[in-house]
Design a protein around this motif. Structure first.
Motif, PDB file in Angstrom:
ATOM      1  N   PRO A  20      -2.920 -70.602 -24.559  1.00 25.76           N
ATOM      2  CA  PRO A  20      -1.954 -69.569 -24.154  1.00 25.76           C
ATOM      3  C   PRO A  20      -0.522 -70.097 -24.223  1.00 25.76           C
ATOM      4  O   PRO A  20      -0.246 -71.191 -23.721  1.00 25.76           O
ATOM      5  CB  PRO A  20      -2.368 -69.236 -22.721  1.00 25.76           C
ATOM      6  N   ILE A  21       0.336 -69.328 -24.844  1.00 30.42           N
ATOM      7  CA  ILE A  21       1.752 -69.698 -24.976  1.00 30.42           C
ATOM      8  C   ILE A  21       2.611 -68.861 -24.038  1.00 30.42           C
ATOM      9  O   ILE A  21       3.516 -69.372 -23.380  1.00 30.42           O
ATOM     10  CB  ILE A  21       2.230 -69.520 -26.422  1.00 30.42           C
ATOM     11  N   LEU A  22       2.327 -67.564 -23.999  1.00 31.49           N
ATOM     12  CA  LEU A  22       3.093 -66.659 -23.144  1.00 31.49           C
ATOM     13  C   LEU A  22       2.164 -65.771 -22.336  1.00 31.49           C
ATOM     14  O   LEU A  22       1.156 -65.269 -22.847  1.00 31.49           O
ATOM     15  CB  LEU A  22       4.018 -65.758 -23.990  1.00 31.49           C
ATOM     16  N   ASP A  23       2.508 -65.597 -21.080  1.00 32.89           N
ATOM     17  CA  ASP A  23       1.833 -64.653 -20.194  1.00 32.89           C
ATOM     18  C   ASP A  23       2.904 -64.135 -19.236  1.00 32.89           C
ATOM     19  O   ASP A  23       3.179 -64.738 -18.206  1.00 32.89           O
ATOM     20  CB  ASP A  23       0.691 -65.339 -19.439  1.00 32.89           C
ATOM     21  N   VAL A  24       3.544 -63.046 -19.648  1.00 35.46           N
ATOM     22  CA  VAL A  24       4.695 -62.506 -18.905  1.00 35.46           C
ATOM     23  C   VAL A  24       4.287 -61.175 -18.277  1.00 35.46           C
ATOM     24  O   VAL A  24       4.206 -60.154 -18.963  1.00 35.46           O
ATOM     25  CB  VAL A  24       5.914 -62.300 -19.823  1.00 35.46           C
ATOM     26  N   LYS A  45      10.353 -70.045 -25.644  1.00 36.53           N
ATOM     27  CA  LYS A  45      11.535 -69.176 -25.676  1.00 36.53           C
ATOM     28  C   LYS A  45      11.656 -68.438 -27.001  1.00 36.53           C
ATOM     29  O   LYS A  45      11.847 -67.221 -27.048  1.00 36.53           O
ATOM     30  CB  LYS A  45      12.817 -69.989 -25.418  1.00 36.53           C
ATOM     31  N   SER A  46      11.560 -69.178 -28.105  1.00 44.23           N
ATOM     32  CA  SER A  46      11.686 -68.550 -29.428  1.00 44.23           C
ATOM     33  C   SER A  46      10.524 -67.594 -29.698  1.00 44.23           C
ATOM     34  O   SER A  46      10.710 -66.532 -30.306  1.00 44.23           O
ATOM     35  CB  SER A  46      11.739 -69.619 -30.529  1.00 44.23           C
ATOM     36  N   THR A  47       9.333 -67.963 -29.237  1.00 42.28           N
ATOM     37  CA  THR A  47       8.177 -67.071 -29.397  1.00 42.28           C
ATOM     38  C   THR A  47       8.414 -65.747 -28.695  1.00 42.28           C
ATOM     39  O   THR A  47       8.104 -64.671 -29.233  1.00 42.28           O
ATOM     40  CB  THR A  47       6.905 -67.745 -28.847  1.00 42.28           C
ATOM     41  N   LEU A  48       8.979 -65.798 -27.497  1.00 42.16           N
ATOM     42  CA  LEU A  48       9.274 -64.573 -26.761  1.00 42.16           C
ATOM     43  C   LEU A  48      10.248 -63.688 -27.535  1.00 42.16           C
ATOM     44  O   LEU A  48      10.042 -62.472 -27.653  1.00 42.16           O
ATOM     45  CB  LEU A  48       9.843 -64.912 -25.380  1.00 42.16           C
ATOM     46  N   LEU A  49      11.304 -64.275 -28.093  1.00 40.29           N
ATOM     47  CA  LEU A  49      12.259 -63.483 -28.873  1.00 40.29           C
ATOM     48  C   LEU A  49      11.612 -62.890 -30.112  1.00 40.29           C
ATOM     49  O   LEU A  49      11.899 -61.751 -30.493  1.00 40.29           O
ATOM     50  CB  LEU A  49      13.472 -64.340 -29.264  1.00 40.29           C
ATOM     51  N   HIS A  50      10.729 -63.650 -30.765  1.00 36.91           N
ATOM     52  CA  HIS A  50      10.030 -63.135 -31.943  1.00 36.91           C
ATOM     53  C   HIS A  50       9.198 -61.911 -31.590  1.00 36.91           C
ATOM     54  O   HIS A  50       9.115 -60.957 -32.367  1.00 36.91           O
ATOM     55  CB  HIS A  50       9.155 -64.220 -32.550  1.00 36.91           C
ATOM     56  N   LEU A  51       8.571 -61.933 -30.431  1.00 35.83           N
ATOM     57  CA  LEU A  51       7.768 -60.786 -30.012  1.00 35.83           C
ATOM     58  C   LEU A  51       8.657 -59.594 -29.668  1.00 35.83           C
ATOM     59  O   LEU A  51       8.354 -58.453 -30.048  1.00 35.83           O
ATOM     60  CB  LEU A  51       6.901 -61.160 -28.813  1.00 35.83           C
ATOM     61  N   LEU A 194      22.208 -57.941 -24.036  1.00 37.37           N
ATOM     62  CA  LEU A 194      22.132 -59.286 -24.605  1.00 37.37           C
ATOM     63  C   LEU A 194      21.053 -60.101 -23.904  1.00 37.37           C
ATOM     64  O   LEU A 194      21.044 -60.216 -22.678  1.00 37.37           O
ATOM     65  CB  LEU A 194      23.480 -59.990 -24.460  1.00 37.37           C
ATOM     66  N   VAL A 195      20.144 -60.648 -24.718  1.00 40.73           N
ATOM     67  CA  VAL A 195      19.168 -61.621 -24.227  1.00 40.73           C
ATOM     68  C   VAL A 195      19.379 -62.903 -25.026  1.00 40.73           C
ATOM     69  O   VAL A 195      19.133 -62.940 -26.228  1.00 40.73           O
ATOM     70  CB  VAL A 195      17.716 -61.128 -24.400  1.00 40.73           C
ATOM     71  N   MET A 196      19.861 -63.928 -24.359  1.00 41.80           N
ATOM     72  CA  MET A 196      20.111 -65.212 -25.000  1.00 41.80           C
ATOM     73  C   MET A 196      19.155 -66.246 -24.429  1.00 41.80           C
ATOM     74  O   MET A 196      18.886 -66.249 -23.234  1.00 41.80           O
ATOM     75  CB  MET A 196      21.559 -65.651 -24.770  1.00 41.80           C
ATOM     76  N   VAL A 197      18.608 -67.098 -25.289  1.00 40.08           N
ATOM     77  CA  VAL A 197      17.808 -68.218 -24.795  1.00 40.08           C
ATOM     78  C   VAL A 197      18.529 -69.516 -25.119  1.00 40.08           C
ATOM     79  O   VAL A 197      19.171 -69.640 -26.163  1.00 40.08           O
ATOM     80  CB  VAL A 197      16.379 -68.228 -25.391  1.00 40.08           C
ATOM     81  N   THR A 198      18.450 -70.460 -24.196  1.00 35.69           N
ATOM     82  CA  THR A 198      19.135 -71.736 -24.391  1.00 35.69           C
ATOM     83  C   THR A 198      18.531 -72.792 -23.466  1.00 35.69           C
ATOM     84  O   THR A 198      17.889 -72.454 -22.462  1.00 35.69           O
ATOM     85  CB  THR A 198      20.642 -71.597 -24.089  1.00 35.69           C
ATOM     86  N   HIS A 199      18.723 -74.039 -23.814  1.00 33.07           N
ATOM     87  CA  HIS A 199      18.400 -75.123 -22.888  1.00 33.07           C
ATOM     88  C   HIS A 199      19.688 -75.762 -22.360  1.00 33.07           C
ATOM     89  O   HIS A 199      19.642 -76.700 -21.573  1.00 33.07           O
ATOM     90  CB  HIS A 199      17.532 -76.187 -23.573  1.00 33.07           C
TER      91      HIS A 199
END
Length: 227
Positions: A20-24, A45-51, A194-199
């Protein structure tokens, strides 16, 4: 604007077991809201944006954008919806090497049903400091310049939702703030969510709403328990 419910995504390991990678369970973003998702590299994070963008498909769950559940659309339908409603700043730029900076932004406009606005394309490139590089090809541009073209392209169609995947990761420190400012100011002016992902916490701390992916994502907790 964006409503996610019971979203799950996993990948098959060489052993045949599914990881499992994402379970939101729940994630919402209001119209014109600006927020950032933070997390370490490789946490999904990138997987979530791809979805959210419809580039990838979940195992289960719903992703509603402007009231439309994009998980029910065909691949072609998702591509069309993405071109008309969303902008995406890719971490790897995805610029077309045979076209100039200006042509890359204009081509981004041509994928939607809206009118190609050459002056807006030029203005966006000027705003990211590339007024002297309108006719430059990506291969002749620095990494930072290419990222700025990618930002201009993502904003070109006046999207209702902008997804930004580590938009400052490949930009030198002197240009990081200008990229963040351009994205946020344009979104505010045009009512774009806007949804931005970052570390990068120095980027995240500029946002009123900060969501750690590890808290949103039950899969991270499950994997930790399993380990």
């Amino acid at each position: 604007m964006l409503k996610i419910s019971n979203l799950k995504k996993s990948f098959r390991l060489p052993t045949g077991e599914r990881m499992p990678i994402l379970d939101v369970p729940q994630f919402n973003v209001a119209a014109a809201e600006q927020m950032v998702i933070v997390g370490r590299s490789g946490c999904g994070k990138s997987t979530l944006l791809h979805l959210i963008s419809g580039i990838g498909t979940p195992d289960s769950g719903t992703i509603a954008i402007n009231g439309l559940d994009i998980t029910r659309l065909s691949e072609e339908g998702r591509d069309r919806f993405r071109a008309e409603v969303m902008g995406y700043v890719f971490q790897t730029f995805n610029l077309l090497q045979g076209f100039t900076a200006l042509e890359n932004v204009i081509l981004g406009m041509s994928f939607s049903r809206g009118k190609v606005d050459r002056e807006r394309a030029r203005d966006l490139l000027r705003r990211v400091g590339l007024d002297h590089r309108l006719n430059a090809y990506p291969r002749t541009m620095s990494v930072g310049e290419q990222q700025r073209v990618a930002v201009a392209r993502a904003l070109a169609n006046r999207p209702k939702l902008l997804l930004a995947d580590e938009p400052t990761a490949n930009v030198d420190p002197s240009n990081q703030q200008s990229i963040v400012d351009l994205i946020r100011e344009t979104c505010q002016e045009e009512g774009i969510s806007l949804v931005m992902v970052t570390h990068a916490m120095e980027v995240a701390e500029q946002f009123q709403r900060i969501e750690p992916l590890e808290k949103l994502n039950m899969a991270v907790q499950a994997n930790k328990a399993h380990a």
